[in-house]
Motif scaffolding. Structure first.
Motif, PDB file in Angstrom:
ATOM      1  N   ASP A 169       0.873  -1.164   0.100  1.00 48.83           N
ATOM      2  CA  ASP A 169       0.044  -0.017   0.047  1.00 48.83           C
ATOM      3  C   ASP A 169       0.858   1.080  -0.100  1.00 48.83           C
TER       4      ASP A 169
ATOM      5  N   ARG B 289       0.134   8.941   3.337  1.00 49.63           N
ATOM      6  CA  ARG B 289      -0.134   8.591   2.243  1.00 49.63           C
ATOM      7  C   ARG B 289       0.970   8.041   1.412  1.00 49.63           C
ATOM      8  N   PRO B 290       0.847   7.545   0.262  1.00 50.13           N
ATOM      9  CA  PRO B 290       1.720   6.977  -0.606  1.00 50.13           C
ATOM     10  C   PRO B 290       2.550   8.299  -1.100  1.00 50.13           C
TER      11      PRO B 290
ATOM     12  N   ALA C 104       5.329   8.485  -4.127  1.00 50.39           N
ATOM     13  CA  ALA C 104       6.090   7.634  -5.156  1.00 50.39           C
ATOM     14  C   ALA C 104       7.473   7.897  -5.180  1.00 50.39           C
TER      15      ALA C 104
ATOM     16  N   GLU D  72      -1.464  14.293  -6.431  1.00 47.53           N
ATOM     17  CA  GLU D  72      -2.236  13.082  -6.859  1.00 47.53           C
ATOM     18  C   GLU D  72      -1.086  12.098  -7.540  1.00 47.53           C
TER      19      GLU D  72
ATOM     20  N   SER E 143       1.087  10.526  -5.023  1.00 48.31           N
ATOM     21  CA  SER E 143       0.479   9.370  -4.357  1.00 48.31           C
ATOM     22  C   SER E 143      -0.002   7.848  -5.235  1.00 48.31           C
ATOM     23  N   THR E 144       0.362   7.931  -6.388  1.00 45.95           N
ATOM     24  CA  THR E 144       0.468   6.799  -7.031  1.00 45.95           C
ATOM     25  C   THR E 144       1.575   6.248  -7.632  1.00 45.95           C
ATOM     26  N   ALA E 145       1.861   4.964  -7.363  1.00 48.60           N
ATOM     27  CA  ALA E 145       3.139   4.074  -7.909  1.00 48.60           C
ATOM     28  C   ALA E 145       2.809   3.835  -9.645  1.00 48.60           C
ATOM     29  N   ASP E 146       1.792   4.136 -10.105  1.00 52.08           N
ATOM     30  CA  ASP E 146       1.513   3.928 -11.433  1.00 52.08           C
ATOM     31  C   ASP E 146       2.402   4.804 -12.295  1.00 52.08           C
ATOM     32  N   GLN E 147       3.518   4.573 -12.807  1.00 50.92           N
ATOM     33  CA  GLN E 147       4.337   5.615 -13.368  1.00 50.92           C
ATOM     34  C   GLN E 147       3.501   6.185 -14.678  1.00 50.92           C
TER      35      GLN E 147
ATOM     36  N   LYS F  80       0.131   6.722 -15.159  1.00 50.64           N
ATOM     37  CA  LYS F  80      -0.872   7.620 -14.736  1.00 50.64           C
ATOM     38  C   LYS F  80      -0.032   8.842 -14.015  1.00 50.64           C
ATOM     39  N   ARG F  81       1.279   8.522 -13.573  1.00 50.50           N
ATOM     40  CA  ARG F  81       1.932   9.698 -13.017  1.00 50.50           C
ATOM     41  C   ARG F  81       2.457  10.801 -14.345  1.00 50.50           C
TER      42      ARG F  81
END
Length: 522
Positions: free
Chosen positions: A93, A161-162, A164, A460, A463-467, A469-470
């Motif tokens: 997470d 929160r995450p 990245a 945002e 807070s996401t590890a999806d490159q 999407k980043r």
């Protein structure tokens, strides 16, 4: 009598030959001795040697060799590798990170490096005000919930929160681990008495002249450093710095004039080094001051600047025009953004639409020291001053001593200011969030730009590890930033350094913070 004189002269001659022989032998010995001190000529002095409180490259160039971070970057890239931590992992997470620390490491004051020392440093930064630890504010903010030592060599970070770029942030120079004992001992004078775990230890600082560091004889890697000492010399003038290299006064120099590269390359006694480009030079437009509060005015000034002429005049072609606040090598760069073309007539139209048909007066701050992205702040400012005058804007050039310049710009006292940024970790977050998010006002957002939509996109993306999407989020943010025009992005430069031909083991890092532990003379 003549015989006595003859004997006397013979003795004198024999003695002279003997002394000459000794001298020749001595000189030969000295010539054969391997040089163990590096004199590094740079463009300015450090602001402080406490890496946690500074943002300037001249400070980090020294602290990088006195301190170490939990993770380190590759020799000439921003991929993370072992540092003071040898193993790291996180939960799926992205809210918990565990680092195993290197054992047998001591600070240069003889105290132990351990998990409690890491906790102490992070608590120190978290307890500070925004302006006290600007990088902690911009890279971590209030994201870290807790830092806990679970044993002597294990540290667990719990996040709200995450985040990245968490691991890359840990490898940045401002998050080097300092001796808690020394921090307690020296208090606000720690920046003049730095104590870390690095390959060199601090010896002396003669302000605006030189900083001397010496070999850490108790360094955990017994094969390093190769040198006995490094002297960082402050020589602000580019030509004077090159002359010092030519005369042998220094061994290595930064911020070489782009026009001097060919001459250096033709000199068999010298060599040129190129730093992998990870920078942007820009003119900031403080969005809270006078006419610059108006977006149309900021857009007009973007149309007024001839970037190609700047590159031809001051970079000898060794730079690319910038249209975004980060270089194209960074993931998430938006190449579809349309730059403001050089169009003085369009600039005049926008000024008229904004109610400034007759122009206005403002200050244009010129950097007092050369940097990799800004070879000559005064001359670049003069060229931009002329561009502005052509559209009716009168710009008064102002400058200050480097530390004062940075502090006053940080406080929002400049109308417009020349500055730049060399990336710290190779992540888009380190450019867009650090330099242009509302959370960074008072730290590294000198233009006081504040757009809630941009803020939401950047948080945002953090807070996401999806490159993938980043990348999309960062591309959207760049479109909005371009329209709002808080900067005039100028260039991405290809920095050159120069050194003696017998220098080896020097690997310029894209972040501008060079580790000198592997440097030696042939």
């Amino acid at each position: 009598m003549k015989k006595q004189i003859f004997v006397f002269l013979a003795l004198v001659l024999m003695l002279s030959l003997a002394l000459a022989g000794c001298s020749s032998k001595s000189n030969s010995t000295k010539k054969d001795e391997k040089q163990t001190t590096l004199v590094f000529g740079r463009s300015g002095d450090s602001v402080s040697l406490d890496p946690a409180i500074v943002t300037d490259g001249e400070s980090f160039s020294v602290t990088k060799n006195i301190f170490e971070t939990l993770l380190e970057f590759g020799e000439q890239d921003t991929e993370v590798k072992e540092g003071l931590a040898t193993d790291w992992s996180n939960t799926d997470d992205g809210l918990s990170y565990t680092l195993k620390l290197r054992e047998g490491v001591k600070f240069s004051d003889g105290t132990d490096f351990n998990a409690e020392a890491v906790v102490y440093n992070f608590n120190r930064w978290a307890a500070g005000k925004n302006e006290e630890f600007p990088y902690y504010t911009s890279q971590f903010g209030d994201v870290i919930k807790e830092v806990k030592a679970t044993d002597d060599h294990t540290v667990v970070f719990t996040l709200k929160r995450p985040l990245a770029p968490f691991y890359k942030n840990l490898a940045m120079s401002p998050f080097a681990i300092a001796s808690p004992t020394a921090l307690e001992k020296y208090g606000d004078k720690f920046g003049e008495n730095p104590v870390g775990t690095g390959p060199f230890v601090f010896k002396e600082w003669k302000k605006n002249d030189r900083i001397t560091v010496e070999k850490n004889k108790n360094y955990w890697d017994k094969s390093l450093p190769k040198l006995d000492s490094v002297i960082f010399r402050a020589i602000p003038d580019n030509s004077a710095r090159l002359n010092a290299l030519n005369s042998g006064e220094v061994d290595l120099i930064t911020d070489v004039n782009f026009s001097d590269v060919k001459t250096i390359e033709s000199n068999k006694d010298l060599q040129v080094f190129y730093r992998p480009s990870l920078n942007v030079g820009y003119l900031g437009l403080t969005a809270t001051r006078g006419p610059l509060k108006e977006k149309l005015v900021r857009q007009a000034l973007n149309y007024a600047v001839d970037k190609k002429a700047l590159i031809d005049a001051f970079y000898a072609g060794a730079a690319d025009p910038a249209k975004n606040p980060m270089p194209p090598v960074i993931a998430g760069y938006n190449n579809d953004v349309q730059d403001y073309e050089y169009n003085p007539e369009k600039a005049k139209e926008l000024l008229k639409e904004a109610g400034y048909e007759n122009g206005f007066s403002m200050e244009l701050w010129a950097m007092p020291v050369p940097r990799p992205y800004m070879p000559d702040g005064k001359k670049v400012a003069e060229a931009i001053q002329k561009n502005f005058a052509d559209v009716g804007v009168k710009a008064k050039i102002v400058s200050y001593e480097w530390g004062t310049y940075l502090e006053k710009a940080r406080l929002g006292e400049a109308d417009s200011f020349l500055l730049g940024w060399t990336g710290d970790n190779g992540d888009a977050d380190n450019f867009l969030y650090v330099l242009l998010d509302k959370d960074s006002i008072g730290s590294n957002n000198y233009s006081y730009y504040n757009n809630p939509k941009v803020h939401d996109l950047l948080v945002e993306a953090q807070s996401t590890a999806d490159q993938a999407k980043r990348d999309e989020l960062y591309k959207k943010a760049q479109l909005i930033i371009k329209d709002d025009a808080p900067w005039i992005p100028l260039v991405h430069s290809k920095p050159a350094l120069a050194g003696k031909a017998n220098l080896k083991g020097f690997l310029p890092h894209p972040t501008g913070s060079d580790v000198l532990s592997t440097v030696e003379f042939k």
